[in-house]
Design a protein around this motif. Structure first.
Motif, PDB file in Angstrom:
ATOM      1  N   PRO A   1       6.666  42.699   1.425  1.00  0.00           N
ATOM      2  CA  PRO A   1       7.869  43.087   0.694  1.00  0.00           C
ATOM      3  C   PRO A   1       8.621  41.886   0.106  1.00  0.00           C
ATOM      4  O   PRO A   1       9.742  42.038  -0.360  1.00  0.00           O
ATOM      5  N   PHE A   2       8.001  40.700   0.152  1.00  0.00           N
ATOM      6  CA  PHE A   2       8.734  39.494  -0.246  1.00  0.00           C
ATOM      7  C   PHE A   2       8.620  39.241  -1.750  1.00  0.00           C
ATOM      8  O   PHE A   2       7.643  39.630  -2.390  1.00  0.00           O
ATOM      9  N   CYS A   3       9.603  38.553  -2.278  1.00  0.00           N
ATOM     10  CA  CYS A   3       9.588  38.157  -3.686  1.00  0.00           C
ATOM     11  C   CYS A   3       8.587  37.016  -3.865  1.00  0.00           C
ATOM     12  O   CYS A   3       8.554  36.089  -3.060  1.00  0.00           O
ATOM     13  N   ASP A   4       7.754  37.108  -4.908  1.00  0.00           N
ATOM     14  CA  ASP A   4       6.833  36.002  -5.206  1.00  0.00           C
ATOM     15  C   ASP A   4       7.105  35.420  -6.594  1.00  0.00           C
ATOM     16  O   ASP A   4       6.274  34.700  -7.141  1.00  0.00           O
ATOM     17  N   GLY A   5       8.243  35.763  -7.162  1.00  0.00           N
ATOM     18  CA  GLY A   5       8.621  35.186  -8.457  1.00  0.00           C
ATOM     19  C   GLY A   5       8.152  35.992  -9.656  1.00  0.00           C
ATOM     20  O   GLY A   5       8.468  35.651 -10.798  1.00  0.00           O
TER      21      GLY A   5
ATOM     22  N   CYS B   1      11.578  41.544  -2.517  1.00  0.00           N
ATOM     23  CA  CYS B   1      11.331  41.974  -3.904  1.00  0.00           C
ATOM     24  C   CYS B   1      12.068  43.275  -4.205  1.00  0.00           C
ATOM     25  O   CYS B   1      12.068  44.206  -3.402  1.00  0.00           O
ATOM     26  N   ARG B   2      12.675  43.333  -5.375  1.00  0.00           N
ATOM     27  CA  ARG B   2      13.269  44.610  -5.818  1.00  0.00           C
ATOM     28  C   ARG B   2      12.896  44.925  -7.260  1.00  0.00           C
ATOM     29  O   ARG B   2      13.542  45.737  -7.905  1.00  0.00           O
ATOM     30  N   CYS B   3      11.851  44.228  -7.756  1.00  0.00           N
ATOM     31  CA  CYS B   3      11.356  44.595  -9.088  1.00  0.00           C
ATOM     32  C   CYS B   3      10.123  45.481  -8.959  1.00  0.00           C
ATOM     33  O   CYS B   3       9.665  46.059  -9.932  1.00  0.00           O
ATOM     34  N   GLY B   4       9.574  45.565  -7.743  1.00  0.00           N
ATOM     35  CA  GLY B   4       8.417  46.426  -7.491  1.00  0.00           C
ATOM     36  C   GLY B   4       7.093  45.779  -7.841  1.00  0.00           C
ATOM     37  O   GLY B   4       6.048  46.403  -7.691  1.00  0.00           O
TER      38      GLY B   4
END
Ligand code: FES
Length: 213
Positions: free
Chosen positions: A53-57, A44-47
């Motif tokens: 730390p993974f992206c969940d959409g 994730c880099r949108c916070g």
């Protein structure tokens, strides 16, 4: 060939890929805990992911934009008799390592003259720059920028902070910030940097408590 690459996906997460045919261990860490990497993972880099730390959409619902808003880099140049030191404010992750460990060189006062190269030896100046995790501080000798080499890769995802990367990790971007070191850089995870994909210390001024990353 580098075993690891990072692709900043447009308006989305950072994709870390393992280009070797073996499982990579003890290279990627989140909050000091190791993450095993088989083929690839999305960070994730949108916070706003609930599964850091993974992206969940979540970035899709939040209309996250990875656009680089910075128009002009802020560069300061200082000279001693042997080295030229450059500070690129636009990629400073605010670790304060320089100020804390070398207070005779770096002043905590936020002024243009915050670096004083007259107080220490060239060796100490170089040591202070090599400790900078973002490569916001860099140096050159006789007009040649000196880059460090690292034997081992390390991707450290800091809780409520950026990702620090060292070693032969291929960051797939077209335009690097000036004086950035391709074997040592920090990447934004909070989504607020003006200089994406690089961290510019914006995470320190986030007031919104929904950001815990
Ligand atoms: S980048 Fe996908 S949830 Fe943050």
């Amino acid at each position: 060939m580098n075993e690891l690459s990072i692709i900043p996906i447009e308006n989305g997460p950072l994709k870390i890929s393992n280009l070797s045919n073996k499982t990579l261990k003890n290279i990627i860490f989140y909050d000091s805990l190791p993450i095993t990497l088989e083929k690839s993972t999305l960070i994730c880099r949108c916070g706003k992911s609930k599964n850091q730390p993974f992206c969940d959409g979540t970035h899709l619902k939040d209309n996250f934009t990875s656009e680089k808003k910075l128009k002009e880099e802020i560069i300061q140049v200082y000279n001693s008799k042997d080295v030229t030191v450059t500070f690129n404010r636009s990629i400073c992750a605010g670790s304060a390592q320089c100020v804390n460990e070398f207070p005779s060189i770096y002043s905590s006062e936020n002024s243009h003259d915050w670096i004083n190269l007259d107080t220490e030896t060239t060796q100490e100046i170089i040591k202070s720059i090599e400790g900078c995790p973002s490569s916001a501080l860099s140096y050159s000798i006789e007009n040649k920028q000196i880059m460090q080499d690292y034997e081992k890769e390390n991707i450290n995802i800091l809780k409520n902070g950026p990702i620090t990367v060292i070693g032969a990790v291929d960051l797939k971007i077209e335009h690097w910030s000036s004086f950035a070191n391709k074997t040592k850089f920090t990447l934004c995870r909070c989504g607020a940097s003006e200089n994406k994909p690089f961290c510019d210390y914006s995470h320190a001024s986030l007031k919104d408590s929904s950001y815990t990353f």
